[in-house]
Enzyme design. Sequence first.
Site, short mmCIF file in Angstrom:
data_model
loop_
_atom_site.label_atom_id
_atom_site.label_comp_id
_atom_site.label_asym_id
_atom_site.label_seq_id
_atom_site.Cartn_x
_atom_site.Cartn_y
_atom_site.Cartn_z
N CYS A 92 -48.36 30.61 10.32
CA CYS A 92 -48.71 29.20 10.56
C CYS A 92 -47.68 28.25 9.98
O CYS A 92 -47.25 27.30 10.65
CB CYS A 92 -50.11 28.89 10.06
SG CYS A 92 -50.34 28.87 8.28
N HIS A 118 -54.18 26.72 5.73
CA HIS A 118 -53.69 26.95 7.08
C HIS A 118 -53.25 25.60 7.63
O HIS A 118 -53.88 24.57 7.34
CB HIS A 118 -54.80 27.55 7.95
CG HIS A 118 -54.37 27.81 9.36
ND1 HIS A 118 -53.49 28.81 9.69
CD2 HIS A 118 -54.69 27.20 10.52
CE1 HIS A 118 -53.29 28.81 11.00
NE2 HIS A 118 -54.01 27.83 11.53
N HIS A 128 -51.38 25.77 16.74
CA HIS A 128 -51.15 26.52 15.50
C HIS A 128 -50.92 27.99 15.82
O HIS A 128 -51.16 28.45 16.93
CB HIS A 128 -52.33 26.34 14.54
CG HIS A 128 -53.62 26.93 15.04
ND1 HIS A 128 -54.36 27.81 14.31
CD2 HIS A 128 -54.31 26.76 16.20
CE1 HIS A 128 -55.45 28.16 14.98
NE2 HIS A 128 -55.43 27.53 16.13
#
Length: 164
Positions: free
Chosen positions: A69, A121, A133
Amino acid sequence: MRILFGLVLGFVLLAGGCAERQVLVLPEPAQTGQPPASDTARSVVATARGQLGVPYRAGGLDPRSGFDCSGFIWWTYHQNGINLPRTTAEQATAGAAVPGNVLRPADILVFRTGSGMHGLHTGIYTGNGRFVHSPKPGATVREETLDIPYWRRNFIAARRVVWP
């Protein structure tokens, strides 16, 4: 040095609303009264969307080998001439804090998906309640809606590194 960084990051996240999650209220685009996204913001979003389908890879930071990520965030902004830190913990403090009700395309979204500094994240807000993402092992870069309860529940911050 790592301990000092960890303490500073912990304080910043705590002071920035990590202890109490931000409320994510997505206004209708016509109600924001904000100017249209800048050329740079549109380019960041187009670059991010251009990577849809690239596989997740832990530690990955380019489309040939795959992205994690934070590598996806780093690479996307780097392609647009914007220097960002490499890790989610550092990205969670980059730029300026943005309330969840005034998100703009190219804002970095930060989610609490686990515990500790590795429990963060990040994704890139694309507008209209959506973000791109690189989610997890076995998955690919994808665009999702923030209306999914999991993402709404785990949203903790937004950071702006591209201004109109």
